[in-house]
Motif scaffolding. Structure first.
Motif, mmCIF file in Angstrom:
data_model
loop_
_atom_site.group_PDB
_atom_site.id
_atom_site.type_symbol
_atom_site.label_atom_id
_atom_site.label_comp_id
_atom_site.label_asym_id
_atom_site.label_seq_id
_atom_site.Cartn_x
_atom_site.Cartn_y
_atom_site.Cartn_z
ATOM 1 N N SER A 23 -12.168 10.457 -26.662
ATOM 2 C CA SER A 23 -11.741 9.067 -26.510
ATOM 3 C C SER A 23 -12.897 8.098 -26.780
ATOM 4 O O SER A 23 -12.681 6.977 -27.236
ATOM 5 N N ASP A 24 -14.149 8.532 -26.510
ATOM 6 C CA ASP A 24 -15.310 7.697 -26.802
ATOM 7 C C ASP A 24 -15.492 7.490 -28.305
ATOM 8 O O ASP A 24 -16.129 6.533 -28.733
ATOM 9 N N LEU A 25 -14.942 8.399 -29.093
ATOM 10 C CA LEU A 25 -15.047 8.316 -30.551
ATOM 11 C C LEU A 25 -13.820 7.654 -31.175
ATOM 12 O O LEU A 25 -13.689 7.588 -32.385
ATOM 13 N N GLY A 26 -12.883 7.218 -30.318
ATOM 14 C CA GLY A 26 -11.688 6.543 -30.814
ATOM 15 C C GLY A 26 -10.516 7.469 -31.063
ATOM 16 O O GLY A 26 -9.502 7.057 -31.616
ATOM 17 N N TYR A 27 -10.622 8.752 -30.665
ATOM 18 C CA TYR A 27 -9.531 9.705 -30.854
ATOM 19 C C TYR A 27 -8.576 9.663 -29.668
ATOM 20 O O TYR A 27 -8.984 9.419 -28.541
ATOM 21 N N GLU A 28 -7.320 9.921 -29.938
ATOM 22 C CA GLU A 28 -6.312 10.045 -28.894
ATOM 23 C C GLU A 28 -5.633 11.397 -29.052
ATOM 24 O O GLU A 28 -5.402 11.850 -30.162
ATOM 25 N N MET A 29 -5.315 12.046 -27.932
ATOM 26 C CA MET A 29 -4.620 13.330 -27.978
ATOM 27 C C MET A 29 -3.156 13.088 -28.320
ATOM 28 O O MET A 29 -2.525 12.171 -27.791
ATOM 29 N N ASP A 30 -2.621 13.877 -29.210
ATOM 30 C CA ASP A 30 -1.213 13.815 -29.593
ATOM 31 C C ASP A 30 -0.618 15.205 -29.509
ATOM 32 O O ASP A 30 -1.331 16.203 -29.643
ATOM 33 N N ASP A 31 0.672 15.257 -29.321
ATOM 34 C CA ASP A 31 1.385 16.532 -29.348
ATOM 35 C C ASP A 31 1.954 16.740 -30.737
ATOM 36 O O ASP A 31 2.662 15.875 -31.263
ATOM 37 N N TRP A 32 1.604 17.885 -31.328
ATOM 38 C CA TRP A 32 2.106 18.242 -32.645
ATOM 39 C C TRP A 32 2.780 19.595 -32.550
ATOM 40 O O TRP A 32 2.361 20.470 -31.804
ATOM 41 N N GLU A 33 3.810 19.774 -33.328
ATOM 42 C CA GLU A 33 4.522 21.043 -33.393
ATOM 43 C C GLU A 33 3.875 21.900 -34.488
ATOM 44 O O GLU A 33 3.536 21.403 -35.558
ATOM 45 N N VAL A 34 3.699 23.191 -34.190
ATOM 46 C CA VAL A 34 3.105 24.109 -35.163
ATOM 47 C C VAL A 34 4.202 25.044 -35.673
ATOM 48 O O VAL A 34 4.892 25.688 -34.898
ATOM 49 N N ILE A 35 4.340 25.110 -36.992
ATOM 50 C CA ILE A 35 5.338 25.971 -37.623
ATOM 51 C C ILE A 35 4.607 26.960 -38.508
ATOM 52 O O ILE A 35 3.789 26.572 -39.348
ATOM 53 N N ARG A 36 4.871 28.257 -38.322
ATOM 54 C CA ARG A 36 4.257 29.301 -39.153
ATOM 55 C C ARG A 36 5.115 29.530 -40.390
ATOM 56 O O ARG A 36 6.330 29.632 -40.306
ATOM 57 N N ALA A 37 4.466 29.640 -41.535
ATOM 58 C CA ALA A 37 5.179 29.910 -42.780
ATOM 59 C C ALA A 37 5.617 31.372 -42.849
ATOM 60 O O ALA A 37 6.572 31.698 -43.532
ATOM 61 N N ARG A 38 4.911 32.256 -42.121
ATOM 62 C CA ARG A 38 5.269 33.675 -42.050
ATOM 63 C C ARG A 38 5.188 34.108 -40.600
ATOM 64 O O ARG A 38 4.483 33.521 -39.800
ATOM 65 N N LYS A 39 5.878 35.171 -40.264
ATOM 66 C CA LYS A 39 5.902 35.612 -38.873
ATOM 67 C C LYS A 39 4.644 36.369 -38.461
ATOM 68 O O LYS A 39 4.296 36.402 -37.299
ATOM 69 N N ASP A 40 3.928 36.977 -39.415
ATOM 70 C CA ASP A 40 2.678 37.640 -39.044
ATOM 71 C C ASP A 40 1.577 36.583 -38.940
ATOM 72 O O ASP A 40 1.822 35.398 -39.090
#
Length: 75
Positions: A23-40
């Motif tokens: 936050s001191d560097l101007g960043y904010e935490m966000d929630d992002w969804e992660v999707i795998r292109a392959r199951k392995d």
């Protein structure tokens, strides 16, 4: 002699903590969804923001799974 703004920047750089909070560097935490292109564990990951407005602004990331780590695991 360096211009005044360059000197101010240099002073601020030297006064900055070695391990600043994001936050001191101007960043904010966000929630992002992660999707795998392959199951392995190989292939690519796609990171999509949970806020639809951000997605409309073309906010997404595609990365090779070997290039990604959870920074929270590194603390």
């Amino acid at each position: 002699m360096a211009p005044k703004n360059a000197q101010d920047t240099s002073e601020r750089w030297h006064e900055a903590p070695r391990d600043p909070e994001p936050s001191d560097l101007g960043y904010e935490m966000d929630d992002w969804e992660v999707i795998r292109a392959r199951k392995d564990d190989r292939g690519h990951l796609m990171f999509l923001p949970e806020e639809e407005d951000m997605l409309r602004e073309e906010a997404f990331i595609v990365a090779d799974s070997r290039s990604v780590c959870d920074v929270m695991d590194r603390i």
